[in-house]
Design an enzyme around this catalytic site. Structure first.
Site, short mmCIF file in Angstrom:
data_model
loop_
_atom_site.label_atom_id
_atom_site.label_comp_id
_atom_site.label_asym_id
_atom_site.label_seq_id
_atom_site.Cartn_x
_atom_site.Cartn_y
_atom_site.Cartn_z
N GLY A 100 -24.74 9.58 -12.94
CA GLY A 100 -25.18 8.66 -14.03
C GLY A 100 -26.37 9.04 -14.81
O GLY A 100 -26.42 9.07 -15.89
N ASP B 263 -25.19 11.38 -0.63
CA ASP B 263 -23.90 11.92 -0.24
C ASP B 263 -23.53 13.66 -0.20
O ASP B 263 -22.61 14.11 0.20
CB ASP B 263 -22.81 11.55 -1.49
N ARG C 211 -14.13 -2.77 17.66
CA ARG C 211 -15.29 -3.50 16.70
C ARG C 211 -15.59 -2.46 15.81
O ARG C 211 -15.77 -1.32 15.99
CB ARG C 211 -16.49 -3.68 17.78
N ARG D 290 -29.61 4.88 3.57
CA ARG D 290 -30.73 5.38 2.45
C ARG D 290 -32.02 5.13 2.58
O ARG D 290 -32.79 5.60 1.56
CB ARG D 290 -30.06 4.75 1.03
#
Ligand code: F6P
Length: 378
Positions: free
Chosen positions: A120, A143, A286, A295
């Site tokens: 973006g 990513d 779980r 991050r």
């Protein structure tokens, strides 16, 4: 060649480790090698629009190398070409305010602007370049899905978090004979789950590039149980999807360039598996969602060095007047590509040149994982 005297930088989008390493490298090499003046706009494009900036010198960047996040702060909601504001009647309207940003750059006599961000942010970088601003882009994401570059900073630190989390989950999985699911980030690319899962010794890795069959996943758990391994570790990418099905969406954020926020696949898997597994083996399932831990934290060795390479190369590009381009790593060497060629992947993973860099389901990494018995749920 344009003589450069003063440059500016900003960080946009979501944070990741290594941003401060990039900022430090830009400021150091701009000042020490080229004697440029440097300012940093705060809060991404918002600071460029509101003229919120700091002068950056060697003191400003002292002590930040290892820290996650960005000292300049950032935002993924400030598209200056479609800026959200309210009109005099209180109605939400979207306006192109990019000329105000450009006026601010002119006011400060900025010769070149380094824009560090994801898809973006770099799409706006392209649009500023189209309007004549001397822009250099630096790709940023945990990513690792940016086309044209082999690796992005932040990715390896995120992998360390995943590996250490899987190591930690193993002890409870073993002690309680449980199925443990770790949901990790990555949008529509499975790199984090794949490499993190291999490093953390996951038994099942589910990634967007290989849709899974829940019965195959369950069979892996049964097979392990029957041969005496009464626990199973599953590392699932937030973008993983079942055969013939779709991704699990946590939220829609219309103000973000990535409006579709993925999340919840771990819990969905647990519910589906519980119905099949519990009646047979009695195992509890779980879920841990690792989230934003991926991050942050202390930037690892690799990302400190990688961030330094990205930052110093961006300044070198400015010195060589190579504008409208994004720094990349190709064949393990620093290089650049036209920003036009790589932006626009968004949530769809598509760019004008073919799309986000995703995992090859038939590539070496997946094959190596399969060779050592890791299941992808096909
Ligand atoms: O692109 C980086 C990333 O952390 C993705 O892995 C994740 O899907 C997304 O950003 C989360 O975005 P936000 O910070 O807007 O919640």
């Amino acid at each position: 060649m344009k003589e450069i005297k003063k440059i500016a930088l900003l960080t946009g989008g979501g944070d990741c480790s290594g941003l401060n390493a990039v900022i430090r490298a830009i400021v150091k090499s701009a000042i020490l090698k080229y004697n440029y003046e440097v300012i940093g706009f705060k809060g991404g494009y918002h600071g460029l629009y509101t003229d919120d900036y700091i002068k950056m010198d060697l003191q400003t960047i002292s002590g930040i190398f290892h820290q996650g996040g960005t000292i300049l702060k950032m935002s993924n909601k400030d598209n200056l070409f479609k800026y959200k504001m309210t009109d005099e009647n209180g109605k939400v309207v979207y306006k192109d305010v990019s000329d105000i940003a450009i006026a601010n750059l002119k006011k400060h006599n900025i010769d070149a602007l380094i824009i560090i961000g994801g898809d973006g942010t770099l799409t706006s970088a392209r649009d500023f370049a189209r309007k004549g601003i001397n822009v250099v882009g630096i790709p940023k994401t945990i990513d690792n899905d940016v086309p044209a570059t082999e690796i992005t900073f932040g990715y390896r630190t995120a992998l360390d978090h995943i590996m250490l989390s899987l190591d930690a989950l193993h002890t409870t999985a073993y002690s309680h004979d449980r199925v443990m699911i770790l949901e990790v980030m990555g949008r529509n690319a499975g790199w984090l789950a794949l490499e993190g899962g291999i490093a953390g010794s996951a038994d099942v890795i589910l990634i967007p590039e290989i849709p899974y069959d829940i019965n195959t996943v369950a069979q892996t758990i049964f097979d392990r149980y029957n041969r005496g391994s009464k626990f199973t570790i599953i590392c699932v990418s937030e973008g993983a999807k079942p055969l013939g099905g779709d991704v699990t969406i946590k939220a829609i954020d219309k103000d973000s360039p990535d409006s579709v926020k993925l999340g919840g696949i771990g819990d969905l898997l647990a519910r589906q598996l519980d119905k099949i597994i519990k009646p047979v083996t009695g195992q509890d399932i779980r879920v841990t969602t690792l989230g934003y831990i991926q991050r942050g934290g202390v930037t690892n060795t690799y990302d400190r060095v990688l961030g330094t390479k990205y930052g110093s190369y961006a300044v070198e590009m400015i010195a060589n007047n190579e504008f409208g381009r994004m720094v990349v790593i190709r064949n393990a060497r620093m290089d650049s590509v036209r920003i036009e060629e790589v932006v626009g992947s968004g949530q769809t993973g598509q760019t004008s040149t073919g799309g986000a860099r995703i995992v090859n389901p038939h590539g070496d990494l997946v094959n190596a994982a399969k060779d050592i018995g890791i299941t992808f749920g096909e």
